[in-house]
Every structure is written in C-alpha cells, then in structure tokens.
Design a protein around this motif. Structure first.
Motif, PDB file in Angstrom:
ATOM      1  N   ASP A 182       0.616  -1.166  -0.041  1.00  0.00           N
ATOM      2  CA  ASP A 182      -0.121   0.115  -0.045  1.00  0.00           C
ATOM      3  C   ASP A 182       0.785   1.188  -0.043  1.00  0.00           C
ATOM      4  N   GLY A 183       0.671   2.323  -0.895  1.00  0.00           N
ATOM      5  CA  GLY A 183       1.287   3.542  -0.972  1.00  0.00           C
ATOM      6  C   GLY A 183       2.841   3.375  -1.507  1.00  0.00           C
ATOM      7  N   PHE A 184       3.491   2.141  -1.823  1.00  0.00           N
ATOM      8  CA  PHE A 184       4.761   2.110  -2.158  1.00  0.00           C
ATOM      9  C   PHE A 184       4.884   2.711  -3.660  1.00  0.00           C
ATOM     10  N   GLN A 185       5.627   3.495  -3.952  1.00  0.00           N
ATOM     11  CA  GLN A 185       5.973   4.119  -5.076  1.00  0.00           C
ATOM     12  C   GLN A 185       7.146   3.810  -5.746  1.00  0.00           C
ATOM     13  N   PRO A 186       7.128   2.689  -6.803  1.00  0.00           N
ATOM     14  CA  PRO A 186       8.631   2.085  -7.144  1.00  0.00           C
ATOM     15  C   PRO A 186       9.141   2.925  -8.080  1.00  0.00           C
ATOM     16  N   THR A 187       8.649   4.182  -8.346  1.00  0.00           N
ATOM     17  CA  THR A 187       9.310   5.206  -9.112  1.00  0.00           C
ATOM     18  C   THR A 187      10.080   6.110  -8.529  1.00  0.00           C
ATOM     19  N   ALA A 188       9.716   6.385  -7.126  1.00  0.00           N
ATOM     20  CA  ALA A 188      10.288   7.325  -6.226  1.00  0.00           C
ATOM     21  C   ALA A 188      10.643   6.966  -4.733  1.00  0.00           C
ATOM     22  N   ASP A 189      10.111   5.820  -4.060  1.00  0.00           N
ATOM     23  CA  ASP A 189      10.342   5.734  -2.805  1.00  0.00           C
ATOM     24  C   ASP A 189      11.595   4.943  -2.547  1.00  0.00           C
ATOM     25  N   VAL A 190      12.265   5.338  -1.422  1.00  0.00           N
ATOM     26  CA  VAL A 190      13.597   4.818  -0.988  1.00  0.00           C
ATOM     27  C   VAL A 190      13.157   4.087   0.367  1.00  0.00           C
ATOM     28  N   SER A 191      13.522   2.905   0.551  1.00  0.00           N
ATOM     29  CA  SER A 191      13.304   2.396   1.952  1.00  0.00           C
ATOM     30  C   SER A 191      14.070   3.136   2.866  1.00  0.00           C
ATOM     31  N   GLU A 192      13.354   3.489   3.859  1.00  0.00           N
ATOM     32  CA  GLU A 192      14.189   3.900   5.375  1.00  0.00           C
ATOM     33  C   GLU A 192      15.137   3.101   5.783  1.00  0.00           C
ATOM     34  N   GLU A 193      14.657   1.931   5.919  1.00  0.00           N
ATOM     35  CA  GLU A 193      15.370   0.843   6.600  1.00  0.00           C
ATOM     36  C   GLU A 193      16.755   0.711   5.875  1.00  0.00           C
ATOM     37  N   THR A 194      16.688   0.284   4.565  1.00  0.00           N
ATOM     38  CA  THR A 194      17.784  -0.383   3.812  1.00  0.00           C
ATOM     39  C   THR A 194      18.428   0.823   2.865  1.00  0.00           C
ATOM     40  N   GLY A 195      17.580   1.939   2.586  1.00  0.00           N
ATOM     41  CA  GLY A 195      18.135   2.724   1.480  1.00  0.00           C
ATOM     42  C   GLY A 195      17.810   2.192   0.290  1.00  0.00           C
ATOM     43  N   PHE A 196      17.166   1.074   0.037  1.00  0.00           N
ATOM     44  CA  PHE A 196      16.951   0.525  -1.396  1.00  0.00           C
ATOM     45  C   PHE A 196      15.955   1.317  -2.218  1.00  0.00           C
ATOM     46  N   SER A 197      16.358   1.453  -3.495  1.00  0.00           N
ATOM     47  CA  SER A 197      15.207   2.268  -4.260  1.00  0.00           C
ATOM     48  C   SER A 197      15.297   1.307  -5.369  1.00  0.00           C
ATOM     49  N   MET A 198      14.004   1.118  -5.900  1.00  0.00           N
ATOM     50  CA  MET A 198      13.608   0.209  -7.344  1.00  0.00           C
ATOM     51  C   MET A 198      14.362   1.007  -8.419  1.00  0.00           C
ATOM     52  N   GLY A 199      14.821   2.274  -8.495  1.00  0.00           N
ATOM     53  CA  GLY A 199      15.486   3.141  -9.389  1.00  0.00           C
ATOM     54  C   GLY A 199      14.527   3.103 -10.653  1.00  0.00           C
ATOM     55  N   MET A 200      13.199   3.251 -10.633  1.00  0.00           N
ATOM     56  CA  MET A 200      12.473   2.937 -11.885  1.00  0.00           C
ATOM     57  C   MET A 200      11.860   4.203 -12.453  1.00  0.00           C
ATOM     58  N   GLY A 201      12.636   5.794 -11.679  1.00  0.00           N
ATOM     59  CA  GLY A 201      12.119   6.778 -12.312  1.00  0.00           C
ATOM     60  C   GLY A 201      13.205   7.294 -13.568  1.00  0.00           C
ATOM     61  N   GLY A 202      12.593   8.208 -14.571  1.00  0.00           N
ATOM     62  CA  GLY A 202      13.182   8.877 -15.463  1.00  0.00           C
ATOM     63  C   GLY A 202      13.467   8.171 -16.682  1.00  0.00           C
ATOM     64  N   ILE A 203      12.456   6.917 -16.663  1.00  0.00           N
ATOM     65  CA  ILE A 203      12.434   6.081 -18.067  1.00  0.00           C
ATOM     66  C   ILE A 203      11.244   6.221 -18.659  1.00  0.00           C
ATOM     67  N   ALA A 204      10.913   6.560 -20.051  1.00  0.00           N
ATOM     68  CA  ALA A 204       9.497   6.657 -20.407  1.00  0.00           C
ATOM     69  C   ALA A 204       8.860   5.598 -20.600  1.00  0.00           C
ATOM     70  N   ASP A 205       7.690   5.423 -20.230  1.00  0.00           N
ATOM     71  CA  ASP A 205       6.769   4.272 -19.948  1.00  0.00           C
ATOM     72  C   ASP A 205       6.425   4.051 -21.677  1.00  0.00           C
ATOM     73  N   ILE A 206       6.421   2.667 -21.926  1.00  0.00           N
ATOM     74  CA  ILE A 206       5.851   2.414 -23.192  1.00  0.00           C
ATOM     75  C   ILE A 206       4.381   2.614 -23.217  1.00  0.00           C
ATOM     76  N   PRO A 207       3.838   3.516 -24.117  1.00  0.00           N
ATOM     77  CA  PRO A 207       2.622   3.882 -23.884  1.00  0.00           C
ATOM     78  C   PRO A 207       1.445   3.030 -24.080  1.00  0.00           C
TER      79      PRO A 207
END
Ligand code: FES
Ligand code: FE2
Length: 341
Positions: A182-207
């Motif tokens: 719930d509420g996790f944003q794969p394009t922006a969120d960084v885990s507070e505990e581990t610092g892990f981010s999905m790194g999904m921002g900044g790439i154009a979606d396939i329309p």
C-alpha cells in the motif's frame, strides 16, 4: 550446442555450426556479415549458401561420388516472436506461437516490435538450472532472501507477497502478479531501513502498456527457461541455461523504448543497478541450495500454495521427459491440470 543464425531475404535460418565434411566449426565469430552470402568452413573451406546447401568443395575431384545435395548443413527450427528468434532442435515440435499459447497476446501491450535492445550480461551460477528457475517462480522467499531490498518485513516492505495472483497456462507457462505494498511508489520511494530504491524513475513508459503491469509487479514465464518481470518502462528477459548438472548460466537481456543515446542513460543505469542488487541476493544464496540438495539429508521437496508455479513447471518437465522414463519415486504427480487456464 553451437548454432549459426543467418538473416535471409525471407527471414532467418538456423543451422548446427557443424560442417558436413569432418565436423569443422563453420563460424567462429559471435556475429558478423556473410560476405557474398556464403558460409565457409574454417577447416577445409567447404562453402554453403544461406539455405545451408553445399555449393563448393575444394579439390572436389578427390571425393569420389560425393553427392553435394546430401551434404548440406543440418537445419534447426527457427521461429520469431516479438523480434526475438527462437531455435528449436526438435523438428516435430508444435509451432512457436501455438506453443506459447496466451503469452504473445498478453505481452502484445509492450509493443515488442518497437522495443530496442538496451543491454545484456550473464552470470555463471553454481547450481542446477532448475534451482535457479524455481527461485524466480515464487515470492515466498522475498521476506528472507530479499530482506535487504524489496522484501523487508513489515509495513515498509515494497511488495505484498500474500496478495500474489498466479495463473497457470498450458505447456508449463505461467504468470505472476504481485502487488506493491500500500502506498509504495516504485518510481520514487527509497526504503528508510535499507536505503533501497527500485530506481524506476526517469525512463519513458511504453505508452501501450495496460494497467496491470503499471500497478503490479507482473512476470511471465515461458517454459522451460525464460522468465520476464515486465515493468511499464522496460524489462529484462531472464534466461536459465544448464551448463552442467550443478552449474548454469543466467542471462539477463534488457529491452525498452529506444533511448537514442550512444551510452546507457543514467536512469537506465540506476534501474539496472537496483535490479541487479535484487538478483545478487538470489545468486549469492542459490549455490548453497545446490550444495544442500546434494546432501543425504535432502529427501524431497514440499511445496506450498505460493509455490504452485514451480509445481506446474515440474509437472511439465515430467510430461516432456515422459513419465515412463522417470523412476516412479521421482515422478511429479500430475494434479494441476484442472487449474490450468
Ligand atoms: S571440416 Fe569443414 S571443410 Fe573440412
Ligand atoms: Fe529472488
């Protein structure tokens, strides 16, 4: 198995990379252009055309009675889907599109013909290819193996593995739809505990991508050895190749919209780096599973409901081998047919 794939006027041809004279290797380069549309064996220069027909034999007068029409290259089945080439060593196998069943239809939203190759790399892993494949067919291991990335237990976990929807398709194929928490944003969120981010921002979606891959971690498996977690902005094909009984090669090939740059853009680097971080968690752990599976203490496997895609694939392995070829105590009981869509 060394194979040659050539582009022809009508599509592609595939051959065993084995000369019909004395088995010399025809092509040693990884890729290149066939000058004069000829394949010339490196050993004694027998020459074939791109249909595999033997055209030229040096000193042919010294081959008494040689029938060139019977000494062509041995062809393999070669079919395409979405710009990818599939080679099949079984001449009587069903056609690729029919074999893949619903997968091409479900992947059509990714407009595969418009995608570009982004990058690829591979790992040699000290475990059987099925140990590897099985690890990518369930999310039950996320909270332990991936606790440093997507599987951190508790409310900050990126994904909710209990909410996974799995579909079993014919021929051992399957699909996995895993909700983000719930509420996790794969394009922006960084885990507070581990610092892990999905790194999904900044790439154009396939329309053309529909709502499911945009909102859920969606993955398709094409039996036997291809899995792809499909993100709206591009995805890797994960291929599991056996290289021995207890070794495999794990190949990762990324596709996305053409980015038009000569070097890999930073956003892609971040996305791939994040993905590889998760992969490393699997690849670091799995060789120990192989060692453990070779222990006398390892008697059998118990699978739960969340692991049913594994069972589905192993049922198919038995069907492909043929139950009568497998000792009874090792057979996988065929029970999932009523649940195959
Ligand atoms: S083995 Fe190929 S020409 Fe002799
Ligand atoms: Fe994993």
């Amino acid at each position: 198995m060394p194979v040659i794939v050539v582009r022809t006027e009508n599509g592609f041809n595939a051959f065993y990379n084995t000369c019909s004279h004395r088995g010399g290797c025809i092509v040693q380069e990884r890729q290149g252009t066939c000058l004069g549309k000829r394949l010339i064996c490196g050993y004694h220069a027998w020459t074939y055309n791109l249909d595999g027909e033997l055209l030229g034999v040096p000193d042919s007068r010294d081959f008494d009675g040689l029938d060139k029409s019977k000494r062509g290259l041995v062809k393999l089945r070669c079919e395409t889907w979405g710009g990818w080439i599939f080679i099949n060593a079984a001449p009587d196998a069903e056609p690729l599109q029919q074999y893949l069943g619903v997968l091409p239809g479900q992947m059509a939203q990714f407009d595969l013909d418009k995608l570009s190759y982004i990058t690829s790399y591979s790992y040699d892993v000290a475990c059987n290819w099925k140990v590897l494949m099985d690890a990518f067919a369930e999310n039950y291991h996320f909270v332990s193996v991936h606790r440093g990335s997507v599987g951190l237990p508790g409310p900050k976990c990126a994904v909710d593995h209990h909410g996974t929807v799995m579909s079993l398709f014919k021929n051992g194929h399957s699909r996995n739809i895993l909700p983000w928490n719930d509420g996790f944003q794969p394009t922006a969120d960084v885990s507070e505990e581990t610092g892990f981010s999905m790194g999904m921002g900044g790439i154009a979606d396939i329309p053309s991508v529909g709502p499911i891959p945009r909102q859920f971690v969606t993955a398709f498996t094409a039996f036997p050895n291809l899995t792809t977690p499909v993100y709206a902005n591009g995805f890797p094909l994960l291929l599991f190749w056996p290289t021995g009984i207890n070794t495999s090669r794990f190949e990762v090939i990324w596709f996305g919209l053409p980015h038009g740059e000569s070097a890999l853009p930073e956003a892609w680097k971040q996305k791939i780096e994040a993905f590889n971080f998760i992969l490393d968690e699997d690849l670091t752990y799995l060789p120990s599973v192989q060692l453990s599976a070779e222990s006398p203490a390892f008697r059998s496997i118990v699978l739960n409901y969340q692991e049913r895609r594994i069972y589905h694939a192993h049922e198919q392995i038995d069907r492909v081998i043929g139950a009568d070829q497998i000792p009874e105590r090792l057979r996988v009981q065929q029970v999932l047919a009523p649940f195959v869509e």
